[in-house]
Design an enzyme around this catalytic site. Structure first.
Site, PDB file in Angstrom:
ATOM      1  N   SER A 152       0.622  -1.334   0.184  1.00  0.00           N
ATOM      2  CA  SER A 152      -0.247   0.193   0.407  1.00  0.00           C
ATOM      3  C   SER A 152       0.512   1.148   0.003  1.00  0.00           C
ATOM      4  CB  SER A 152      -0.894   0.180   1.500  1.00  0.00           C
ATOM      5  OG  SER A 152      -1.391   1.283   1.243  1.00  0.00           O
ATOM      6  N   LYS A 178      -0.872  -0.590  -4.402  1.00  0.00           N
ATOM      7  CA  LYS A 178      -2.133  -0.366  -3.324  1.00  0.00           C
ATOM      8  C   LYS A 178      -1.826   1.215  -3.437  1.00  0.00           C
ATOM      9  CE  LYS A 178      -4.620  -0.231   0.734  1.00  0.00           C
ATOM     10  NZ  LYS A 178      -5.717  -0.837   1.487  1.00  0.00           N
ATOM     11  N   LEU A 179      -2.889   2.011  -4.127  1.00  0.00           N
ATOM     12  CA  LEU A 179      -2.703   2.947  -4.525  1.00  0.00           C
ATOM     13  C   LEU A 179      -3.672   4.356  -3.455  1.00  0.00           C
ATOM     14  CD1 LEU A 179      -2.114   4.333  -8.014  1.00  0.00           C
ATOM     15  CD2 LEU A 179      -0.381   3.754  -6.738  1.00  0.00           C
ATOM     16  N   LYS A 180      -3.584   5.562  -2.513  1.00  0.00           N
ATOM     17  CA  LYS A 180      -4.243   5.826  -1.789  1.00  0.00           C
ATOM     18  C   LYS A 180      -4.707   6.493  -2.494  1.00  0.00           C
ATOM     19  CE  LYS A 180      -4.021   3.669   2.455  1.00  0.00           C
ATOM     20  NZ  LYS A 180      -4.975   2.844   3.020  1.00  0.00           N
ATOM     21  N   ASP A 205      -7.313   3.082  -2.953  1.00  0.00           N
ATOM     22  CA  ASP A 205      -8.586   2.670  -1.747  1.00  0.00           C
ATOM     23  C   ASP A 205      -8.518   3.933  -1.045  1.00  0.00           C
ATOM     24  OD1 ASP A 205      -9.002   2.565   1.112  1.00  0.00           O
ATOM     25  OD2 ASP A 205      -7.050   1.766   1.947  1.00  0.00           O
ATOM     26  N   GLU A 230     -11.567   0.545  -2.832  1.00  0.00           N
ATOM     27  CA  GLU A 230     -11.692  -0.235  -1.481  1.00  0.00           C
ATOM     28  C   GLU A 230     -11.938   1.334  -0.136  1.00  0.00           C
ATOM     29  OE1 GLU A 230      -9.004  -1.830   2.122  1.00  0.00           O
ATOM     30  OE2 GLU A 230      -7.895  -1.095   0.269  1.00  0.00           O
ATOM     31  N   ASP A 255     -13.870  -2.942   3.870  1.00  0.00           N
ATOM     32  CA  ASP A 255     -12.592  -2.332   5.333  1.00  0.00           C
ATOM     33  C   ASP A 255     -13.884  -1.449   5.982  1.00  0.00           C
ATOM     34  OD1 ASP A 255     -11.073  -1.424   6.538  1.00  0.00           O
ATOM     35  OD2 ASP A 255      -9.871  -0.540   5.212  1.00  0.00           O
ATOM     36  N   LYS A 279      -9.505  -7.116   8.392  1.00  0.00           N
ATOM     37  CA  LYS A 279      -8.584  -7.307   9.220  1.00  0.00           C
ATOM     38  C   LYS A 279      -8.534  -7.040  10.890  1.00  0.00           C
ATOM     39  CE  LYS A 279      -6.871  -2.310   6.797  1.00  0.00           C
ATOM     40  NZ  LYS A 279      -7.101  -0.769   6.830  1.00  0.00           N
ATOM     41  N   GLY A 307      -3.881  -3.591   6.085  1.00  0.00           N
ATOM     42  CA  GLY A 307      -2.351  -3.719   7.141  1.00  0.00           C
ATOM     43  C   GLY A 307      -3.044  -2.413   7.953  1.00  0.00           C
ATOM     44  N   LEU A 309       0.428  -0.416   9.355  1.00  0.00           N
ATOM     45  CA  LEU A 309       1.323  -0.581   9.539  1.00  0.00           C
ATOM     46  C   LEU A 309       1.878  -0.910  11.034  1.00  0.00           C
ATOM     47  CD1 LEU A 309       0.582   3.880   9.599  1.00  0.00           C
ATOM     48  CD2 LEU A 309       1.665   1.731   7.706  1.00  0.00           C
TER      49      LEU A 309
END
Length: 387
Positions: A152, A178-180, A205, A230, A255, A279, A307, A309
């Site tokens: 991510s 995955k891109l925010k 996301d 997402e 999520d 998660k 995830g 962090l």
């Protein structure tokens, strides 16, 4: 400890119970090797609450993923410490516990605070598995010895900087990028990354950054052959997500909206999503995580492991969870060095050239704590003992 003391099954099994002699909550401070930015903020450092349980000389470790501010969810570092000390730990200490389901059942009368509950379930599962000489993956029915992983990537200062990060991680073997995204950092960003990474698995996301009014805008993402979008809409929404999913060709993955197995069943029945990110901290631990996995498997909906962090302790639990059969998409697990210059475990997680991470086979989480480093970075500690 007797090998019969702690059964490890999906359902509660009668057996000689054990009583926890102590629970310790330790706060450690870790600095990210690179700041991580999402639609709701930027993270440079993390204060991580770790949970250590002891029973009959065997210990187990868990991690709590709550942050300092209520941005991802309503839980915070402060609320976690409060409910652990004043509600959850007193309820568990001195009480007979036979399985992780007993931990969940004991805490069920307390509403919410799933991240704090998860820390306790994770620690108990580690303790229980170690006492039996089993890995957690074995205990929960894992079927893989390696799990596929993605990465991510947060919001960067420039698109060029993000593309550089994408290509660097593709070269390291990650199977999915995955891109925010957020309004103002979406279409052009995805277009540039897709041009640089034309064939690989790519997802985005939004972390709840959009509303149903953005439907036509989000439909433009269909052109980029994304694996998923997402959590585009509100954290507590399922109805609008169902309307958005009907308007999009791209699969929606939920999520923040999925807090338990019941919620997963509702989302799939409503058509709010086609995929679900599990998660373990968000849903409250192994009990609900296994439930979400099974509900999705029954409905033919793939899942993957998200995830938060995590340091090496939480990451070890994530890897064990991702060894279950319906985790068919690369998860946000990543190598330890993706986030930390030095992890709290003696052998950091590494991503192999084929984009997989090995599932530990040793007892419990299968990782050992770097106690010397842990002591260096500890910023708070509180121990609770049984009467």
């Amino acid at each position: 400890m007797s090998s019969a003391a702690l059964p490890l099954t999906r359902t509660l099994t009668a057996a000689a119970p054990v009583r926890l002699s102590s629970i310790e909550v330790r706060l450690v401070s870790l600095t990210l090797v690179r700041p991580f930015e999402t639609s709701f903020g930027r993270t440079d450092t993390r204060t991580v609450p770790l949970v250590r349980m002891v029973a009959d000389g065997v210990e187990g470790w868990g991690e709590i993923v709550a942050d300092q501010e209520p941005l991802y969810s309503e839980e915070t570092l402060g609320t976690a410490q409060h409910v652990l000390a004043d509600c959850f730990i007193p309820a568990l200490l001195g009480r007979p516990l036979s399985s992780v389901e007993d931990v969940a059942a004991t805490l069920r009368r307390f509403k919410g605070h799933r991240m704090a509950k998860a820390g306790l379930e994770l620690a108990f599962m580690d303790l229980a598995a170690r006492s039996r000489g089993l890995s957690i993956s074995q205990a929960i029915g894992g079927t893989r010895d390696r799990v596929p992983v993605g990465v991510s990537l947060g919001i960067e200062k420039t698109i060029d900087a993000l593309v550089e990060q994408v290509l660097a991680h593709v070269a390291q073997g990650y199977q999915r990028i995955k891109l925010k995204i957020k309004p103002g950092w979406d279409l052009e960003v995805v277009r540039a990354v897709r041009e640089a990474y034309p064939q690989g698995l790519l997802s985005v996301d939004a972390n709840t950054a959009y509303t149903l009014a953005h439907t036509e805008h989000l439909r433009q993402l269909d052109a980029f052959d994304l694996l998923m979008i997402e959590q585009p809409l509100a954290h507590d929404d399922m109805v609008d997500h169902a309307a958005l999913q009907r308007a999009l060709r791209t699969d929606i993955c939920l999520d923040e909206s999925i807090l338990h197995a019941r919620g997963a069943a509702h989302a799939l029945a409503l058509g709010s999503c086609r995929l679900i990110n599990i998660k373990i901290g968000r849903v409250g631990g192994y009990t609900e995580a296994l439930g979400v996995h099974d509900v999705c498997q029954t409905h033919g909906a793939p899942v993957w492991c998200g995830g938060m962090l995590e340091c090496g302790i939480g990451r070890a639990h994530n890897v064990a969870l991702a060894s279950l059969p319906n985790f068919s998409l690369p998860g946000d697990i990543s190598a330890s060095k993706r986030y930390w210059a030095r992890d709290v475990i003696t052998t950091p997680f590494e991503v192999a050239p084929d984009g997989t991470v090995a599932v530990p086979t040793g007892p419990g989480t299968g990782v050992e704590i770097d106690h010397a480093f842990l002591d260096e970075i500890t910023v708070g500690r509180r121990a609770f003992t049984a009467p």
